[in-house]
Write a protein that holds these residues in place. Structure first.
Motif, mmCIF file in Angstrom:
data_model
loop_
_atom_site.group_PDB
_atom_site.id
_atom_site.type_symbol
_atom_site.label_atom_id
_atom_site.label_comp_id
_atom_site.label_asym_id
_atom_site.label_seq_id
_atom_site.Cartn_x
_atom_site.Cartn_y
_atom_site.Cartn_z
ATOM 1 N N ASN A 5 0.846 -1.194 0.000
ATOM 2 C CA ASN A 5 0.000 0.000 0.000
ATOM 3 C C ASN A 5 0.882 1.244 0.000
ATOM 4 O O ASN A 5 1.953 1.233 0.591
ATOM 5 C CB ASN A 5 -0.893 -0.011 1.237
ATOM 6 N N PHE A 6 0.384 2.301 -0.641
ATOM 7 C CA PHE A 6 1.206 3.510 -0.637
ATOM 8 C C PHE A 6 0.365 4.764 -0.814
ATOM 9 O O PHE A 6 -0.761 4.729 -1.283
ATOM 10 C CB PHE A 6 2.298 3.446 -1.709
ATOM 11 N N ILE A 7 0.962 5.859 -0.364
ATOM 12 C CA ILE A 7 0.429 7.193 -0.636
ATOM 13 C C ILE A 7 1.378 7.820 -1.645
ATOM 14 O O ILE A 7 2.595 7.636 -1.564
ATOM 15 C CB ILE A 7 0.318 8.047 0.650
ATOM 16 N N GLU A 8 0.805 8.499 -2.602
ATOM 17 C CA GLU A 8 1.597 9.153 -3.633
ATOM 18 C C GLU A 8 1.166 10.614 -3.670
ATOM 19 O O GLU A 8 -0.029 10.906 -3.683
ATOM 20 C CB GLU A 8 1.331 8.467 -4.965
ATOM 21 N N PHE A 9 2.142 11.507 -3.661
ATOM 22 C CA PHE A 9 1.798 12.926 -3.722
ATOM 23 C C PHE A 9 2.856 13.702 -4.477
ATOM 24 O O PHE A 9 4.005 13.272 -4.594
ATOM 25 C CB PHE A 9 1.575 13.502 -2.316
ATOM 26 N N THR A 10 2.439 14.846 -4.998
ATOM 27 C CA THR A 10 3.312 15.727 -5.750
ATOM 28 C C THR A 10 3.560 16.977 -4.915
ATOM 29 O O THR A 10 2.612 17.620 -4.460
ATOM 30 C CB THR A 10 2.665 16.114 -7.095
ATOM 31 N N ASP A 11 4.835 17.299 -4.697
ATOM 32 C CA ASP A 11 5.162 18.472 -3.880
ATOM 33 C C ASP A 11 5.220 19.734 -4.742
ATOM 34 O O ASP A 11 4.976 19.693 -5.947
ATOM 35 C CB ASP A 11 6.458 18.251 -3.093
ATOM 36 N N ASP A 12 5.550 20.865 -4.112
ATOM 37 C CA ASP A 12 5.561 22.143 -4.820
ATOM 38 C C ASP A 12 6.698 22.253 -5.836
ATOM 39 O O ASP A 12 6.708 23.146 -6.665
ATOM 40 C CB ASP A 12 5.589 23.316 -3.841
ATOM 41 N N SER A 13 7.665 21.326 -5.794
ATOM 42 C CA SER A 13 8.735 21.277 -6.794
ATOM 43 C C SER A 13 8.380 20.337 -7.940
ATOM 44 O O SER A 13 9.228 20.010 -8.762
ATOM 45 C CB SER A 13 10.042 20.810 -6.156
ATOM 46 N N ASN A 14 7.137 19.865 -7.945
ATOM 47 C CA ASN A 14 6.627 18.928 -8.944
ATOM 48 C C ASN A 14 7.335 17.571 -8.877
ATOM 49 O O ASN A 14 7.419 16.865 -9.871
ATOM 50 C CB ASN A 14 6.712 19.526 -10.356
ATOM 51 N N HIS A 15 7.838 17.241 -7.714
ATOM 52 C CA HIS A 15 8.473 15.942 -7.491
ATOM 53 C C HIS A 15 7.438 14.992 -6.893
ATOM 54 O O HIS A 15 6.754 15.348 -5.936
ATOM 55 C CB HIS A 15 9.668 16.095 -6.537
ATOM 56 N N VAL A 16 7.315 13.807 -7.469
ATOM 57 C CA VAL A 16 6.347 12.823 -6.999
ATOM 58 C C VAL A 16 6.998 11.951 -5.926
ATOM 59 O O VAL A 16 8.097 11.425 -6.121
ATOM 60 C CB VAL A 16 5.834 11.945 -8.160
ATOM 61 N N HIS A 17 6.310 11.823 -4.801
ATOM 62 C CA HIS A 17 6.783 10.996 -3.686
ATOM 63 C C HIS A 17 5.853 9.804 -3.538
ATOM 64 O O HIS A 17 4.638 9.943 -3.678
ATOM 65 C CB HIS A 17 6.770 11.792 -2.373
ATOM 66 N N LYS A 18 6.417 8.661 -3.248
ATOM 67 C CA LYS A 18 5.637 7.457 -3.018
ATOM 68 C C LYS A 18 6.136 6.846 -1.711
ATOM 69 O O LYS A 18 7.311 6.519 -1.582
ATOM 70 C CB LYS A 18 5.821 6.470 -4.165
ATOM 71 N N ILE A 19 5.234 6.739 -0.744
ATOM 72 C CA ILE A 19 5.593 6.209 0.568
ATOM 73 C C ILE A 19 4.730 4.985 0.845
ATOM 74 O O ILE A 19 3.502 5.073 0.848
ATOM 75 C CB ILE A 19 5.398 7.271 1.665
ATOM 76 N N TYR A 20 5.384 3.873 1.084
ATOM 77 C CA TYR A 20 4.686 2.605 1.332
ATOM 78 C C TYR A 20 4.340 2.458 2.801
ATOM 79 O O TYR A 20 5.060 2.966 3.673
ATOM 80 C CB TYR A 20 5.551 1.428 0.881
ATOM 81 N N PHE A 21 3.238 1.769 3.077
ATOM 82 C CA PHE A 21 2.838 1.508 4.453
ATOM 83 C C PHE A 21 2.110 0.178 4.535
ATOM 84 O O PHE A 21 1.644 -0.358 3.526
ATOM 85 C CB PHE A 21 1.971 2.647 5.017
ATOM 86 N N GLN A 22 2.004 -0.339 5.735
ATOM 87 C CA GLN A 22 1.371 -1.627 5.961
ATOM 88 C C GLN A 22 -0.056 -1.443 6.466
ATOM 89 O O GLN A 22 -0.325 -0.565 7.279
ATOM 90 C CB GLN A 22 2.166 -2.435 6.989
ATOM 91 N N LEU A 23 -0.957 -2.271 5.954
ATOM 92 C CA LEU A 23 -2.314 -2.357 6.486
ATOM 93 C C LEU A 23 -2.438 -3.691 7.200
ATOM 94 O O LEU A 23 -2.028 -4.726 6.679
ATOM 95 C CB LEU A 23 -3.354 -2.278 5.364
ATOM 96 N N HIS A 24 -2.996 -3.655 8.398
ATOM 97 C CA HIS A 24 -3.112 -4.868 9.206
ATOM 98 C C HIS A 24 -4.425 -5.603 9.008
ATOM 99 O O HIS A 24 -4.547 -6.761 9.391
ATOM 100 C CB HIS A 24 -2.918 -4.543 10.689
#
Length: 108
Positions: A42-61
């Protein structure tokens, strides 16, 4: 990397709920994939003000654990970081009457 991101500096946010801990994997093939998921895709994906895309993975229980994000997703819809349609999809709201009630709740 312990770097905070301000919501106001994010242009778009999206969640992807792929699996949860102990979920039975559907594909039984001869490979090295475990039969039960660890729930870490699972992950959240977001675009910052520098137009850089971040993808952060996380666990769902658990299967429905993502519902704890209901207030956050609702707030992101209100400030137009997540579209209303995507928000209802993420929250599993698919009944017409429930969609209308949700729309009234967030005052769209």
């Amino acid at each position: 990397d312990d770097k905070p991101f301000l919501i106001k500096n994010i242009s778009k946010i999206d969640f992807h709920f792929i699996n949860y801990y102990d979920q039975l994997n559907r594909f039984r093939t001869v490979n090295f994939n475990p039969l039960l998921s660890q729930g870490i895709s699972n992950f959240i994906e977001f675009t910052d003000d520098s137009n850089h895309v971040h993808k952060i993975y996380f666990q769902l229980h658990s299967k429905d654990q993502h519902i704890v994000l209901f207030p956050f997703i609702t707030e992101m819809i209100k400030i137009k970081k997540i579209s209303f349609l995507r928000g209802t999809e993420l929250l599993g709201i698919d009944d017409y009457d429930k969609i209308q009630e949700f729309k009234r709740q967030i005052k769209l």
